[in-house]
Design a protein around this motif. Structure first.
Motif, PDB file in Angstrom:
ATOM      1  N   LEU A  52       0.823  -1.204   0.000  1.00 57.71           N
ATOM      2  CA  LEU A  52       0.000   0.000   0.000  1.00 57.71           C
ATOM      3  C   LEU A  52       0.862   1.262   0.000  1.00 57.71           C
ATOM      4  N   ILE A  53       1.880   1.276   0.840  1.00 59.51           N
ATOM      5  CA  ILE A  53       2.777   2.433   0.878  1.00 59.51           C
ATOM      6  C   ILE A  53       3.489   2.591  -0.463  1.00 59.51           C
ATOM      7  N   GLN A  55       2.307   1.703  -3.372  1.00 57.29           N
ATOM      8  CA  GLN A  55       1.324   2.229  -4.323  1.00 57.29           C
ATOM      9  C   GLN A  55       1.091   3.727  -4.120  1.00 57.29           C
ATOM     10  N   LEU A  56       1.117   4.172  -2.875  1.00 62.18           N
ATOM     11  CA  LEU A  56       0.919   5.598  -2.606  1.00 62.18           C
ATOM     12  C   LEU A  56       2.077   6.446  -3.147  1.00 62.18           C
ATOM     13  N   SER A  57       3.228   5.824  -3.362  1.00 54.37           N
ATOM     14  CA  SER A  57       4.383   6.552  -3.896  1.00 54.37           C
ATOM     15  C   SER A  57       4.346   6.651  -5.426  1.00 54.37           C
TER      16      SER A  57
END
Length: 118
Positions: A52-53, A55-57
């Protein structure tokens, strides 16, 4: 350019980025890919939190890739001339986004295991 062959692409990228920067990017991409495969094999599963982290980047990587290419080619948004330019920039953005996600996931896995001693 009548044919799109690997040697044509190599010549275009080498001309566009310069030989040193191009081969440095290829080497860096190979090292990150090898580290990512190492992490996947070592952990035997994907961490959804790390994913998830990562993907947020992705939007940051997409923007950085487009800005990098535009700086290297001395271009600006007003130089986008047609549909093929937009398609190429979308491809660059996609590659930057995916590359950044892989880099962030790998870095998280390697740094977290170094901190915990595993």
């Amino acid at each position: 350019m009548k044919e799109l062959t690997p040697s044509t692409l190599l010549a275009v990228f080498t001309e566009m980025f310069g030989s040193g920067i191009f081969w440095a990017m290829v080497g860096l991409a190979a090292m990150i890919t090898a580290a990512y495969l190492f992490v996947l094999i070592r952990d035997r599963k994907m961490s959804m939190r790390k994913f998830l982290i990562a993907q947020l980047s992705m939007p940051f990587g997409a923007i950085a890739a487009v800005v990098f290419v535009m700086l290297m080619t001395h271009s600006r948004p007003a130089d986008i001339g047609g549909p093929i330019d937009v398609i190429v920039l979308l491809g660059v953005a996609l590659a930057g986004a995916v590359g950044t996600a892989i880099l962030v996931y790998t870095a998280q896995s390697l740094l977290r295991s170094a901190q915990t001693g595993h």
